[in-house]
Design a protein around this motif. Structure first.
Motif, PDB file in Angstrom:
ATOM      1  N   MET A   1       0.651  -1.313  -0.064  1.00 15.73           N
ATOM      2  CA  MET A   1       0.203   0.011  -0.102  1.00 15.73           C
ATOM      3  C   MET A   1       0.787   1.398  -0.046  1.00 15.73           C
ATOM      4  SD  MET A   1      -3.150   0.808   2.820  1.00 15.73           S
ATOM      5  CE  MET A   1      -4.235   2.252   2.258  1.00 15.73           C
ATOM      6  N   ASP A   2       0.545   2.101  -0.951  1.00 13.45           N
ATOM      7  CA  ASP A   2       1.529   3.330  -1.023  1.00 13.45           C
ATOM      8  C   ASP A   2       0.601   4.466  -0.376  1.00 13.45           C
ATOM      9  OD1 ASP A   2       3.139   5.142  -1.794  1.00 13.45           O
ATOM     10  OD2 ASP A   2       2.450   5.431  -3.824  1.00 13.45           O
ATOM     11  N   ILE A   3       1.574   4.823   0.887  1.00 10.76           N
ATOM     12  CA  ILE A   3       0.672   5.926   1.520  1.00 10.76           C
ATOM     13  C   ILE A   3       1.735   6.874   1.683  1.00 10.76           C
ATOM     14  CG2 ILE A   3      -0.074   6.433   4.207  1.00 10.76           C
ATOM     15  CD1 ILE A   3      -0.204   3.260   4.411  1.00 10.76           C
ATOM     16  N   LYS A   4       1.361   8.059   1.466  1.00 11.26           N
ATOM     17  CA  LYS A   4       2.217   9.422   1.798  1.00 11.26           C
ATOM     18  C   LYS A   4       1.311  10.422   2.719  1.00 11.26           C
ATOM     19  CE  LYS A   4       5.316   8.315  -1.352  1.00 11.26           C
ATOM     20  NZ  LYS A   4       6.879   8.028  -0.965  1.00 11.26           N
ATOM     21  N   ILE A   5       2.421  10.572   3.857  1.00  7.20           N
ATOM     22  CA  ILE A   5       1.730  11.466   4.892  1.00  7.20           C
ATOM     23  C   ILE A   5       2.634  12.806   4.652  1.00  7.20           C
ATOM     24  CG2 ILE A   5       1.461  12.053   7.245  1.00  7.20           C
ATOM     25  CD1 ILE A   5       1.268   9.204   7.791  1.00  7.20           C
ATOM     26  N   LEU A   6       1.886  13.798   4.280  1.00 10.16           N
ATOM     27  CA  LEU A   6       2.737  15.062   4.016  1.00 10.16           C
ATOM     28  C   LEU A   6       2.956  15.890   5.421  1.00 10.16           C
ATOM     29  CD1 LEU A   6       1.054  14.559   1.398  1.00 10.16           C
ATOM     30  CD2 LEU A   6       0.842  17.043   1.079  1.00 10.16           C
ATOM     31  N   VAL A   7       4.301  16.265   5.476  1.00  5.81           N
ATOM     32  CA  VAL A   7       4.434  17.157   6.457  1.00  5.81           C
ATOM     33  C   VAL A   7       4.885  18.511   6.306  1.00  5.81           C
ATOM     34  CG1 VAL A   7       6.067  17.267   8.442  1.00  5.81           C
ATOM     35  CG2 VAL A   7       5.902  15.176   7.444  1.00  5.81           C
ATOM     36  N   ALA A   8       4.007  19.278   6.499  1.00  8.76           N
ATOM     37  CA  ALA A   8       3.720  20.656   6.039  1.00  8.76           C
ATOM     38  C   ALA A   8       4.637  21.529   7.000  1.00  8.76           C
ATOM     39  CB  ALA A   8       2.305  21.332   6.354  1.00  8.76           C
ATOM     40  N   ALA A   9       5.609  22.348   6.051  1.00  9.26           N
ATOM     41  CA  ALA A   9       6.820  23.080   6.947  1.00  9.26           C
ATOM     42  C   ALA A   9       6.817  24.360   6.001  1.00  9.26           C
ATOM     43  CB  ALA A   9       8.017  22.238   7.074  1.00  9.26           C
ATOM     44  N   HIS A  10       7.181  25.560   6.755  1.00 10.97           N
ATOM     45  CA  HIS A  10       7.357  26.616   5.982  1.00 10.97           C
ATOM     46  C   HIS A  10       8.952  27.002   6.251  1.00 10.97           C
ATOM     47  CE1 HIS A  10       6.871  28.042  10.380  1.00 10.97           C
ATOM     48  NE2 HIS A  10       7.825  29.102   9.967  1.00 10.97           N
ATOM     49  N   LYS A  19      11.286   7.845   5.010  1.00  9.65           N
ATOM     50  CA  LYS A  19      11.176   8.769   3.992  1.00  9.65           C
ATOM     51  C   LYS A  19      10.126   8.196   3.169  1.00  9.65           C
ATOM     52  CE  LYS A  19      15.603  10.986   4.196  1.00  9.65           C
ATOM     53  NZ  LYS A  19      16.981  11.247   3.566  1.00  9.65           N
ATOM     54  N   ASP A  20       9.901   6.751   3.081  1.00 10.09           N
ATOM     55  CA  ASP A  20       8.807   6.227   2.319  1.00 10.09           C
ATOM     56  C   ASP A  20       7.357   6.432   2.790  1.00 10.09           C
ATOM     57  OD1 ASP A  20       7.958   4.187   0.116  1.00 10.09           O
ATOM     58  OD2 ASP A  20       7.435   2.911   2.003  1.00 10.09           O
ATOM     59  N   LEU A  21       7.410   6.798   3.881  1.00  7.96           N
ATOM     60  CA  LEU A  21       6.039   7.439   4.413  1.00  7.96           C
ATOM     61  C   LEU A  21       5.797   8.786   4.438  1.00  7.96           C
ATOM     62  CD1 LEU A  21       3.407   6.440   5.555  1.00  7.96           C
ATOM     63  CD2 LEU A  21       4.538   6.514   8.117  1.00  7.96           C
ATOM     64  N   TYR A  22       6.944   9.465   5.205  1.00  5.60           N
ATOM     65  CA  TYR A  22       6.686  10.847   5.343  1.00  5.60           C
ATOM     66  C   TYR A  22       7.246  11.565   4.154  1.00  5.60           C
ATOM     67  CZ  TYR A  22       5.154   9.564   9.890  1.00  5.60           C
ATOM     68  OH  TYR A  22       4.543   9.307  11.126  1.00  5.60           O
ATOM     69  N   LEU A  23       6.479  12.503   3.571  1.00  2.00           N
ATOM     70  CA  LEU A  23       6.837  13.714   2.301  1.00  2.00           C
ATOM     71  C   LEU A  23       6.929  15.002   2.999  1.00  2.00           C
ATOM     72  CD1 LEU A  23       7.542  13.915  -0.569  1.00  2.00           C
ATOM     73  CD2 LEU A  23       5.309  14.159  -1.017  1.00  2.00           C
ATOM     74  N   PRO A  24       8.161  15.379   3.293  1.00  2.95           N
ATOM     75  CA  PRO A  24       8.121  17.005   3.919  1.00  2.95           C
ATOM     76  C   PRO A  24       7.715  17.838   2.541  1.00  2.95           C
ATOM     77  CG  PRO A  24      10.083  15.829   4.404  1.00  2.95           C
ATOM     78  CD  PRO A  24       9.505  14.850   3.450  1.00  2.95           C
ATOM     79  N   VAL A  25       6.685  18.806   2.795  1.00  5.44           N
ATOM     80  CA  VAL A  25       6.268  19.840   1.552  1.00  5.44           C
ATOM     81  C   VAL A  25       6.501  21.243   2.144  1.00  5.44           C
ATOM     82  CG1 VAL A  25       4.257  20.502   0.661  1.00  5.44           C
ATOM     83  CG2 VAL A  25       4.427  18.096   1.080  1.00  5.44           C
TER      84      VAL A  25
END
Length: 260
Positions: A1-10, A19-25
């Motif tokens: 299962m391809d899951i991406k949890i965006l990590v919102a940051a400024h 890094k396979d799960l969490y995607l810093p944006v």
């Protein structure tokens, strides 16, 4: 299962190791980019990155809705993340297997509710922010999504809510939610004038959206599971309590008048 949890940051900040799960944006990327911030930018592809000063982390959600192809999508914040409970440390965030197990139980993961105890969701909002945008949101729902109105009023009367725009959703639910949410907010942009709002209050669309999650969940009878969450770094609880009391008792008394 391809899951991406965006990590919102400024800005650049320590991120979860998976890094396979969490995607810093990087939200508001055109303005906030600096050398060395190698995060996914929210100003690529179909995007509303320029609205970040008003939409907060929603610009990351919009980017994912329009550009990300995966089985499930989530959003957390660089300092506020889903966890196993306990220590407020990055190595205590949910891993992929734990997220999968939760999604096996329900198509949506939400943070444990935030309780206000002495205030309703509506009164807490209007003691902290201008009340006109929230009232205008109700009018939009009444006109464009009347089947949601009963639950909107119920959510406003409650004293707890799933806050922070944090979630993980199966792609079907995510697409449904994003389409509904951004349609309401685009209509709200045409209903209110924020030109005189402070920088803080101009983030109004992000604030409003936090209260809409439960309205959508309850109206559509969506099943969900809750997860613990942690906040990395200092929480400044005493300052928050003082600010809350100031807002509640010193803000214009007219803001507290409500039918909810």
């Amino acid at each position: 299962m391809d899951i991406k949890i965006l990590v919102a940051a400024h800005k650049r900040f320590p991120m979860p190791a998976d890094k396979d799960l969490y995607l810093p944006v990087l939200v508001g990327a055109t303005k906030n980019y600096k050398n060395g911030i190698e995060y996914q930018r929210d100003d690529e592809g179909d995007n509303i990155s320029y609205k970040n000063p008003n939409y907060n982390e929603l610009t990351a959600i919009y980017w994912a809705w329009k550009n990300l192809d995966c089985d499930a999508v989530g959003l957390v914040h660089y300092r506020r993340l889903f966890s196993k409970g306990g220590k407020r440390e990055l190595n205590n965030t949910l891993n992929k297997e734990q997220v999968k197990r939760l999604l096996d139980r329900a198509p949506i993961i939400l943070p444990k509710k935030r309780n206000y105890y002495i205030e309703s969701n509506y009164s807490h909002y209007v003691h902290a922010h201008h009340k006109e945008p929230l009232d205008a949101t109700r009018k939009i729902i009444e006109e464009s999504y009347p089947s949601y109105l009963t639950n909107f009023d119920k959510v406003m009367k409650k004293r707890s809510a799933h806050m922070f725009n944090m979630f993980v959703m199966q792609k079907k639910e995510f697409n449904q939610y994003a389409e509904w949410l951004f349609d309401i907010l685009s209509k709200l942009e045409n209903k209110i004038d924020i030109t005189e709002y402070s920088v803080q209050e101009a983030r109004v669309y992000g604030y409003i959206s936090e209260l809409l999650m439960d309205v959508w969940i309850e109206t559509n009878n969506k099943s969900y599971v809750e997860s613990s969450w942690i906040q990395i770094g200092r929480r400044q609880l005493m300052a928050k309590i003082i600010n809350f009391l100031k807002r509640k008792f010193l803000r214009n008394a007219g803001n507290s008048r409500t039918h909810f």
